[in-house]
Design a protein around this motif. Structure first.
Motif, mmCIF file in Angstrom:
data_model
loop_
_atom_site.group_PDB
_atom_site.id
_atom_site.type_symbol
_atom_site.label_atom_id
_atom_site.label_comp_id
_atom_site.label_asym_id
_atom_site.label_seq_id
_atom_site.Cartn_x
_atom_site.Cartn_y
_atom_site.Cartn_z
ATOM 1 N N PHE A 89 0.827 -1.204 0.000
ATOM 2 C CA PHE A 89 0.000 0.000 0.000
ATOM 3 C C PHE A 89 0.864 1.258 0.000
ATOM 4 N N VAL A 90 0.506 2.195 -0.866
ATOM 5 C CA VAL A 90 1.160 3.504 -0.879
ATOM 6 C C VAL A 90 0.318 4.426 -0.003
ATOM 7 N N TRP A 91 0.789 4.664 1.215
ATOM 8 C CA TRP A 91 0.034 5.530 2.116
ATOM 9 C C TRP A 91 0.077 6.977 1.649
ATOM 10 N N GLY A 92 1.209 7.398 1.133
ATOM 11 C CA GLY A 92 1.350 8.777 0.673
ATOM 12 C C GLY A 92 2.667 9.355 1.107
ATOM 13 N N GLY A 93 2.881 10.597 0.759
ATOM 14 C CA GLY A 93 4.145 11.230 1.090
ATOM 15 C C GLY A 93 4.010 12.728 1.191
ATOM 16 N N ALA A 94 5.153 13.385 1.319
ATOM 17 C CA ALA A 94 5.207 14.844 1.419
ATOM 18 C C ALA A 94 6.567 15.315 0.934
ATOM 19 N N GLY A 95 6.597 16.515 0.368
ATOM 20 C CA GLY A 95 7.843 17.076 -0.127
ATOM 21 C C GLY A 95 8.049 18.491 0.358
ATOM 22 N N ALA A 96 9.279 18.940 0.270
ATOM 23 C CA ALA A 96 9.629 20.304 0.650
ATOM 24 C C ALA A 96 10.852 20.746 -0.135
ATOM 25 N N GLU A 97 10.906 22.050 -0.418
ATOM 26 C CA GLU A 97 12.015 22.622 -1.174
ATOM 27 C C GLU A 97 12.641 23.767 -0.395
ATOM 28 N N ASP A 98 13.967 23.779 -0.371
ATOM 29 C CA ASP A 98 14.711 24.855 0.268
ATOM 30 C C ASP A 98 15.211 25.811 -0.807
ATOM 31 N N SER A 99 15.894 26.855 -0.391
ATOM 32 C CA SER A 99 16.458 27.801 -1.338
ATOM 33 C C SER A 99 17.449 27.105 -2.257
ATOM 34 N N VAL A 100 17.339 27.381 -3.557
ATOM 35 C CA VAL A 100 18.272 26.807 -4.514
ATOM 36 C C VAL A 100 19.687 27.315 -4.256
ATOM 37 N N ASP A 101 19.807 28.545 -3.830
ATOM 38 C CA ASP A 101 21.106 29.126 -3.506
ATOM 39 C C ASP A 101 21.467 28.743 -2.078
ATOM 40 N N ILE A 102 22.466 27.889 -1.930
ATOM 41 C CA ILE A 102 22.816 27.421 -0.579
ATOM 42 C C ILE A 102 23.294 28.557 0.307
ATOM 43 N N LEU A 103 23.755 29.650 -0.296
ATOM 44 C CA LEU A 103 24.238 30.777 0.498
ATOM 45 C C LEU A 103 23.093 31.557 1.135
ATOM 46 N N ASP A 104 21.865 31.239 0.731
ATOM 47 C CA ASP A 104 20.688 31.832 1.376
ATOM 48 C C ASP A 104 20.184 30.981 2.543
ATOM 49 N N ARG A 105 20.772 29.783 2.716
ATOM 50 C CA ARG A 105 20.326 28.922 3.813
ATOM 51 C C ARG A 105 20.735 29.539 5.145
ATOM 52 N N SER A 106 19.869 29.438 6.120
ATOM 53 C CA SER A 106 20.179 30.033 7.421
ATOM 54 C C SER A 106 21.212 29.228 8.191
ATOM 55 N N ASP A 107 21.313 27.920 7.883
ATOM 56 C CA ASP A 107 22.160 27.048 8.697
ATOM 57 C C ASP A 107 22.689 25.921 7.835
ATOM 58 N N GLY B 131 24.183 23.354 9.277
ATOM 59 C CA GLY B 131 24.244 22.194 10.150
ATOM 60 C C GLY B 131 22.995 21.344 10.159
ATOM 61 N N ARG B 132 22.008 21.702 9.323
ATOM 62 C CA ARG B 132 20.765 20.939 9.274
ATOM 63 C C ARG B 132 20.106 21.189 7.925
ATOM 64 N N SER B 133 19.012 20.487 7.671
ATOM 65 C CA SER B 133 18.227 20.700 6.464
ATOM 66 C C SER B 133 16.766 20.841 6.868
ATOM 67 N N SER B 134 16.282 22.069 6.879
ATOM 68 C CA SER B 134 14.894 22.320 7.274
ATOM 69 C C SER B 134 13.915 21.664 6.310
ATOM 70 N N ALA B 135 14.242 21.662 5.020
ATOM 71 C CA ALA B 135 13.338 21.063 4.037
ATOM 72 C C ALA B 135 13.246 19.552 4.235
ATOM 73 N N MET B 136 14.370 18.914 4.503
ATOM 74 C CA MET B 136 14.340 17.477 4.775
ATOM 75 C C MET B 136 13.454 17.173 5.977
ATOM 76 N N GLU B 137 13.662 17.918 7.048
ATOM 77 C CA GLU B 137 12.878 17.692 8.266
ATOM 78 C C GLU B 137 11.399 17.888 7.994
ATOM 79 N N ASP B 138 11.061 18.921 7.245
ATOM 80 C CA ASP B 138 9.665 19.217 6.952
ATOM 81 C C ASP B 138 9.023 18.102 6.133
ATOM 82 N N ALA B 139 9.742 17.612 5.117
ATOM 83 C CA ALA B 139 9.190 16.561 4.258
ATOM 84 C C ALA B 139 8.918 15.280 5.042
#
Length: 512
Positions: A280-298, A300-308
């Motif tokens: 069974f495919v229960w479902g999923g979720a996705g998230a996208e961060d800034s394409v420019d890594i220099l705009d990332r706030s941190d 040491g982590r990936s907010s988009a990964m955590e969110d997804a």
């Protein structure tokens, strides 16, 4: 009957997406020279053979989606696969480049089945980088000498902006091997680990992956390795960019392909698929961060990964303790590290069912298709719930999908459209002569196994983010920014360095 099963029994089975067939192929041990579409066709044929019924699932497909193919250009690979297999789909989708797409395409197919837009969907992908490389090395032309497709043929083109923003390109931050170590080094620093301790963690993790790969019949390398073998630099295992030796880098030079068939529970039962073969495919979720890594706030982590991952689990109303299969994208050790630390999975649960990009193989945008097929086999073998995480870009695009051995009480609970995160970017400034505090750094080694060029992200005296590179061959500056300096106890991250700018590059004058 439990309340959950009572609730599940009220869900229209024509709206419950399930996987009924999977297929994989690997060219390991075979003569090289096969083109990607032939590999994909073989994987689709294997999926037909995987079905315990004589149902021609793929010929009945009303939707065919293909992951991006990097090793050869096709005008419309999804349509081409349909023609090869006798299908006449009304929906064809050729995904753009990105490792997140296998999970997102599965979520998309499940969503279309749950909404009634589709009855049978096929998702496929593959690469023949090993064959392509061998033909070029032998001086053979793929179309003329190998019989490869000329529609249009040739290596696919790409836009320069796919390498990163203008600021990233100016600082030399244009390839995964340079960029992922930036996240690795900052994570290590924030975790309070010295380089040797963190390298040992990565070595242990990838040794576990190699054991998984050895048992996977579709892996490219398929040989278990010790942590010492993986983590010890040598002429054959040179450091590419600190801290990762070659054995911790993704291996894209493979011939591998995979295919998945998705339909509804009603169709599966009507066509006689045994209950034990239905996933069974229960479902999923996705998230996208800034394409420019220099705009990332941190770094040491990936907010988009955590969110997804978090939103997929919340939608399914389950906790991490329900997961007995986890496969996390593993182009470099930092990706599964960030995922498992955030999820809090037990150390006994190895976060890979393929064996990872370095041991199983890294067929670029289609790697996570193999993660899904391996997870299907795990669930058919008795596991109950799998989370597959797929990653694209530079920890930029993420999609997670949940598979189950039983129907979810709510049927399908996914969403193929990713959330777009818009964090406040830090202030930035051009690099100038003066003192910088190192935020994170990546040092590329030469083939002579010594620091050769550094890629620096730092803060100036006003706290503004600065990105720059040293000149290739400026070994003194590269060594000054290296993790492996004369005194290994000295931490480079968080320290101040004085730099001069020379023709757009930096030269390190001194460091604290």
């Amino acid at each position: 009957m439990s309340s959950a099963r009572q609730e599940a029994s009220t869900v229209d089975p024509t709206r419950v997406p399930v996987i009924v067939a999977v297929g994989e192929t690997s060219g390991r041990g075979e003569p090289v020279g096969v083109e990607p579409m032939e590999l994909i066709t073989r994987a689709a044929t294997a999926a037909l053979q995987d079905s315990p019924t004589s149902e021609p699932w793929i010929r009945r497909a009303d939707s065919i989606a293909l992951c991006h193919i990097a090793s050869w250009a096709y005008s419309s690979p999804a349509a081409a696969l349909g023609r090869k297999l006798g299908a006449t789909p009304t929906d064809v989708f050729d995904a753009p480049i990105g490792g997140q797409w296998p999970a997102r395409l599965l979520d998309r197919a499940a969503s279309r089945i749950a909404s009634g837009e589709s009855t049978v969907a096929v998702i496929a992908g593959g690469e023949a980088q090993a064959s392509m490389g061998a033909l070029v090395k032998a001086g053979r032309e793929p179309v003329r000498d190998g019989g490869w497709s000329a529609d249009p043929g040739g290596p696919p083109t790409f836009d320069l902006d796919q390498l990163g923003s203008a600021a990233m390109q100016e600082a030399g931050l244009i390839t995964p091997v340079r960029i992922y170590p930036l996240f690795e080094s900052r994570f290590r620093f924030e975790a309070g680990l010295d380089p040797e301790s963190r390298l040992a963690e990565c070595s242990d993790l990838y040794a576990e992956f190699s054991v998984v790969a050895e048992k996977n019949p579709f892996s490219w390398n398929g040989r278990a390795r010790t942590a010492a073998d993986i983590g010890t630099p040598s002429p054959k295992n040179r450091i590419v960019c600190e801290p990762y030796p070659l054995s911790m880098n993704a291996m894209p030079f493979v011939d591998q392909a995979a295919c998945i068939v998705v339909t509804s529970l009603a169709e599966a039962r009507e066509r006689g698929v045994p209950e034990g073969d239905i996933v069974f495919v229960w479902g999923g979720a996705g998230a996208e961060d800034s394409v420019d890594i220099l705009d990332r706030s941190d770094f040491g982590r990936s907010s988009a990964m955590e969110d997804a991952m978090d939103r997929a689990l919340r939608a399914a109303e389950i906790g991490v303790e329900r997961l007995d299969v986890v496969d996390v994208y593993s182009c470099f050790p930092i990706v599964p590290t960030l995922a498992t630390r955030h999820l809090g999975t037990p150390k006994s649960l190895v976060p890979s069912v393929t064996g990872g990009h370095s041991s199983f193989g890294g067929p670029l945008s289609s790697h996570s298709l193999h993660s899904i097929t391996a997870s299907v086999r795990e669930i058919r073998g008795g596991k109950s719930c799998a989370l597959v995480h797929a990653n694209g870009g530079y920890l930029t695009y993420h999609h997670s999908v949940l598979l189950g051995g039983d129907q979810h009480p709510l049927g399908y609970v996914g969403n193929p459209e990713p959330a777009v995160l818009t964090p406040e970017p830090p202030p930035r400034a051009p690099v100038q002569d003066g003192t910088l505090v190192v935020e994170t750094v990546s040092v590329e080694h030469s083939r002579q196994q010594e620091p050769n060029q550094a890629f620096l992200v730092a803060r100036d005296e006003r706290g503004r983010r600065v990105a720059a590179q040293t000149a290739p061959g400026d070994k003194a500056s590269a060594r000054a920014l290296s993790l492996y300096r004369t005194d290994p106890a000295r931490e480079i991250i968080g320290t101040a360095v004085t730099v001069d700018t020379i023709e757009g590059n930096i030269r390190v004058r001194s460091s604290e």
